[in-house]
Design an enzyme around this catalytic site. Structure first.
Site, PDB file in Angstrom:
ATOM      1  N   HIS A   1       0.828  -1.214   0.000  1.00  0.00           N
ATOM      2  CA  HIS A   1       0.000   0.000   0.000  1.00  0.00           C
ATOM      3  C   HIS A   1       0.858   1.259   0.000  1.00  0.00           C
ATOM      4  O   HIS A   1       0.700   2.145  -0.862  1.00  0.00           O
ATOM      5  CB  HIS A   1      -0.900  -0.034   1.239  1.00  0.00           C
ATOM      6  CG  HIS A   1      -1.816   1.142   1.367  1.00  0.00           C
ATOM      7  ND1 HIS A   1      -3.149   1.084   1.036  1.00  0.00           N
ATOM      8  CD2 HIS A   1      -1.594   2.413   1.809  1.00  0.00           C
ATOM      9  CE1 HIS A   1      -3.705   2.265   1.258  1.00  0.00           C
ATOM     10  NE2 HIS A   1      -2.790   3.090   1.730  1.00  0.00           N
ATOM     11  N   GLU A   2       1.796   1.332   0.937  1.00  0.00           N
ATOM     12  CA  GLU A   2       2.619   2.540   1.065  1.00  0.00           C
ATOM     13  C   GLU A   2       3.570   2.724  -0.113  1.00  0.00           C
ATOM     14  O   GLU A   2       3.890   3.857  -0.492  1.00  0.00           O
ATOM     15  CB  GLU A   2       3.398   2.524   2.381  1.00  0.00           C
ATOM     16  CG  GLU A   2       2.533   2.544   3.630  1.00  0.00           C
ATOM     17  CD  GLU A   2       1.579   3.732   3.684  1.00  0.00           C
ATOM     18  OE1 GLU A   2       1.853   4.765   3.050  1.00  0.00           O
ATOM     19  OE2 GLU A   2       0.535   3.609   4.361  1.00  0.00           O
TER      20      GLU A   2
END
Length: 372
Positions: free
Chosen positions: A164-165
Site C-alpha cells: 500500500h505505502e
C-alpha cells in the site's frame, strides 16, 4: 446526544453559509470546486453503489451462515471467520520480495524504481522507542525522494501495508521526477488510487501462491473486509452526508431523532435484510469525525473504484494499460484529477468503476464459496 446534534448542525450551516456567500448552488458544489470535480461524479457514485448493493447483501448472508448466528450484528462484520492463529510470519526481506513479485506485471521501469526505494533506505522499517505508530508515505519531497514509515512486526498485514505505502511512494516519486514544483503533488481525490491498485495486484499474487485452502479463505475474507470498509462504508457515509446537507439547505430541522433514524435506515439498506441493526448503531453518525471534513469520505470510495478499473486493465490489456498507468503516476497536479483519471482510462462519471468493484466482490465471494 443533543450536544452532538447542535455541533453537527452548526458545522452543516457554517459550510452552507460559506457556499452561498460565494454564489455556489450548494455546499457540495462548493466543496468539489477546488479540484474541479463535477457534482455529477458524487451523485453517480451514490446512485451506482445503490444499484450494486447485491454483493454486500450476499456477503452479509454468507457471514451470518459462517458465524452460525441467528442475528448478524454490526460488530460481527469485523470478526475473522477463518482462524489466523497459524498466520505466516514474514521478514522484511521476504515482504520486499513478495511485493516486488506481485508487481512484475508493471514492467521494468516501475520495478527498477521500486528497487531504488528498497535498496537506498527510503523506508524506516522497524519499531523504535518514541517512533510514530502506524505507517505512512511522506508524499513528494521535491528535489529528493519520498520516504516511507513502517512499524514492521512480521505479520501479513505488514506486507499489505508495504504494498500500500509503496503505491503512494511510487506515485510521489514519479510525480516528483516529472513535474515542476507547482505541480509536484497530487490531490486527495487521486491519493488512494495508487495504493489500493498495488493492494489489488498483491492480493492476486498471494492467492496464486497460497499453499492451503484455509490460507486462501483467510486472504479472501481479508479482501472482503477491506472492500466493505474502504468502498461501501465510505459511500454509505457519503450518502448520509449528502442527504443531511440537502435537507438543511431546504430549511428542514435535523433533530437527534431525525439523524439517528436516517443513519439507521441507510445502514440497513447497505447491509441488507440479514443484518440486524440494534438501537446503539443508529448513533454512529455522532462519532464519525469525517462528517466534519465537508464532503471528504467519498474520495476513499472513488479512489478504490478507480484502482479496481486500472488493475483490471493492466491485467487484461498489458503494456498499453501499464503505460497509461505510469503516465497517471507522473501527472501530479498538472491537470484536474478527473481529467488525469480519464487519460488513464477511468471515467468517474460512468457506472463502470462501481461495477468493477461489485464484480470484483462477487468474484471473490464465488471463490470463497467454491472453497467452502
Amino acid at each position: 446526544l443533543n450536544t452532538f446534534t447542535v455541533l453537527f448542525n452548526g458545522n452543516l450551516k457554517t459550510n452552507i453559509f460559506n457556499a452561498r456567500a460565494r454564489n455556489f448552488n450548494s455546499a457540495l458544489e462548493a466543496s468539489l470546486h477546488e479540484n474541479n470535480v463535477p457534482v455529477s461524479v458524487y451523485h453517480n457514485l451514490i446512485v451506482s453503489a445503490n444499484q450494486n448493493l447485491q454483493p454486500m447483501h450476499r456477503w452479509a448472508a454468507l457471514k451470518k451462515k459462517l458465524l452460525d448466528v441467528t442475528e448478524l450484528l454490526p460488530y460481527d462484520v469485523y470478526v475473522t471467520v477463518f482462524n489466523s492463529q497459524n498466520e505466516k510470519k514474514y521478514s522484511y526481506e521476504e515482504g520486499v520480495e513478495i511485493v516486488s513479485n506481485s508487481l512484475k506485471v508493471m514492467g521494468d521501469d516501475y520495478l527498477s524504481s521500486l528497487k531504488l526505494a528498497f535498496n537506498n533506505r527510503w523506508i524506516d522499517v522497524f519499531e523504535t522507542k518514541a517512533k510514530k505508530s502506524g505507517a505512512y508515505s511522506s508524499g513528494t519531497t521535491f528535489g529528493v525522494h519520498p520516504y516511507v514509515l513502517l512499524n514492521w512486526t512480521d505479520l501479513l498485514n505488514d506486507v499489505f501495508t508495504l504494498a500500500h505505502e509503496m503505491g503512494h511512494n511510487m506515485h510521489s516519486y514519479y510525480t516528483g521526477q516529472n513535474q515542476p514544483y507547482p505541480y509536484a503533488n497530487y490531490s486527495i481525490f487521486l491519493a488512494e488510487v495508487a495504493s489500493t491498485f498495488n493492494e489489488s495486484l498483491f492480493l492476486d499474487h498471494l492467492l496464486e501462491i497460497a499453499e492451503s485452502k484455509n490460507e486462501k479463505l483467510f486472504l479472501l475474507e481479508r479482501y472482503l473486509n477491506n472492500l466493505t470498509a474502504t468502498f461501501y462504508r465510505q459511500v454509505m457515509f457519503a450518502e448520509f452526508e449528502m442527504i443531511v446537507y440537502d435537507r438543511t439547505e431546504k430549511g428542514e430541522s435535523l433533530t437527534s431523532e431525525v439523524l439517528s433514524d436516517l443513519y439507521k435506515n441507510i445502514y440497513q439498506k447497505y447491509w441488507g435484510p440479514d443484518m440486524f441493526v440494534p438501537e446503539e448503531e443508529q448513533f454512529t453518525w455522532a462519532r464519525i469525525p469525517h462528517f466534519y471534513y465537508n464532503f471528504y469520505v467519498y474520495q476513499y470510495a472513488t479512489g478504490f473504484a478507480a484502482s479496481e478499473v486500472l488493475a483490471k486493465k493492466v491485467k487484461t490489456e498489458g503494456e498499453p494499460a501499464v503505460n497509461k498507468y505510469l503516465n497517471f503516476l507522473k501527472a501530479g497536479s498538472s491537470d484536474y484529477p478527473i481529467n488525469i483519471l480519464t487519460k488513464a482510462g477511468v471515467d468517474m462519471n460512468s457506472p463502470e468503476p462501481v461495477k468493477a468493484v461489485s464484480e470484483r466482490m462477487n468474484q471473490v465471494l464465488d471463490e470463497m464459496e467454491d472453497l467452502l
